[in-house]
Design an enzyme around this catalytic site. Structure first.
Site, PDB file in Angstrom:
ATOM      1  CG  HIS A  97      -2.035  -0.896   1.185  1.00  0.00           C
ATOM      2  ND1 HIS A  97      -2.305  -1.801   2.181  1.00  0.00           N
ATOM      3  CD2 HIS A  97      -2.986  -1.092   0.255  1.00  0.00           C
ATOM      4  CE1 HIS A  97      -3.367  -2.508   1.863  1.00  0.00           C
ATOM      5  NE2 HIS A  97      -3.798  -2.097   0.694  1.00  0.00           N
ATOM      6  CE  LYS A 154      -7.554  -2.056  -3.886  1.00  0.00           C
ATOM      7  NZ  LYS A 154      -8.612  -2.909  -3.351  1.00  0.00           N
TER       8      LYS A 154
END
Length: 170
Positions: free
Chosen positions: A82, A112
Site C-alpha cells: 500500500h 489499483k
C-alpha cells in the site's frame, strides 16, 4: 510431509535469498510514455492502455489496472504493498508514478488506485492507502525467486524515491 506457506519458505530461506539478491545489479525500469492522467483514468469505464486493462465502474471506489498478459505466472497469495498519499496530492502522485506503473518492465501485473471523487474524506481509503500493488509469485507452490524479489524491491524503491524527490507527502 506438510506444505510450508510462502511466508514460512521465505523465512526458512532468508539467508540464501538475501545473498542471491545482493549479487544482482541495480535494475532500471523503462518508463512508459504518454500515460493517462489521474483525471483521464477517473473518467474511463473500461479501456486497454499499454497492455493494462483499466476498469473504473460505479460500484467501486477503486480504479483497477490489470496486465492483459501477466509477467508473473504464479498465484496471488495475498502479498501486496500500500502506498498512502495525502488526499490532495493523489493526482500528482499518480502523474509521478504512472510511467512506472504502466512500464513493461514493472514486476506488478495488477494494481489499483482510489477514485478520490467517489470516496468519503473520512473513510480509510479517503485518508490513506490510495495505491495498492498486488505481487504474484513466479514459481510453483507460490514461491518467489531471488530475481523477482530483487526486481520488486528495486521497483518499490524507485516508486518511493520518485515520490520523495517530488516532495509528495504520505
Amino acid at each position: 510431509p506438510q506444505m510450508l506457506s510462502a511466508n514460512e519458505r521465505l523465512k526458512n530461506n532468508f539467508n540464501i535469498l538475501y545473498n542471491q539478491i545482493r549479487q544482482y545489479p541495480a535494475y532500471y525500469f523503462k518508463v512508459a510514455s504518454n500515460v493517462p492522467t489521474y483525471s483521464d483514468i477517473c473518467q474511463f469505464f473500461s479501456v486497454m492502455y499499454q497492455g493494462f486493462q483499466i476498469v473504473n465502474h460505479s460500484g467501486d471506489v477503486f480504479i483497477h489496472a490489470c496486465r492483459e498478459n501477466p509477467q508473473s505466472k504464479g498465484d496471488f497469495v495475498g502479498d501486496k504493498f500500500h502506498i498512502s498519499i495525502a488526499r490532495e496530492q493523489v493526482p500528482l502522485a499518480f502523474q509521478i508514478l504512472s510511467g512506472l506503473l504502466f512500464s513493461e518492465d514493472s514486476p506488478i501485473d495488477k494494481w489499483k488506485i482510489t477514485d478520490m471523487n467517489r470516496v468519503s474524506q473520512q473513510s480509510r481509503v479517503g485518508i490513506g492507502a490510495q495505491f495498492t500493488l498486488y505481487v504474484k509469485s513466479d514459481q510453483e507452490c507460490s514461491q518467489y525467486s531471488a530475481l523477482l524479489l530483487h526486481k520488486i524491491r528495486q521497483f518499490i524503491m524507485c516508486l518511493e524515491s520518485n515520490l520523495l524527490r517530488s516532495k509528495i507527502a504520505p
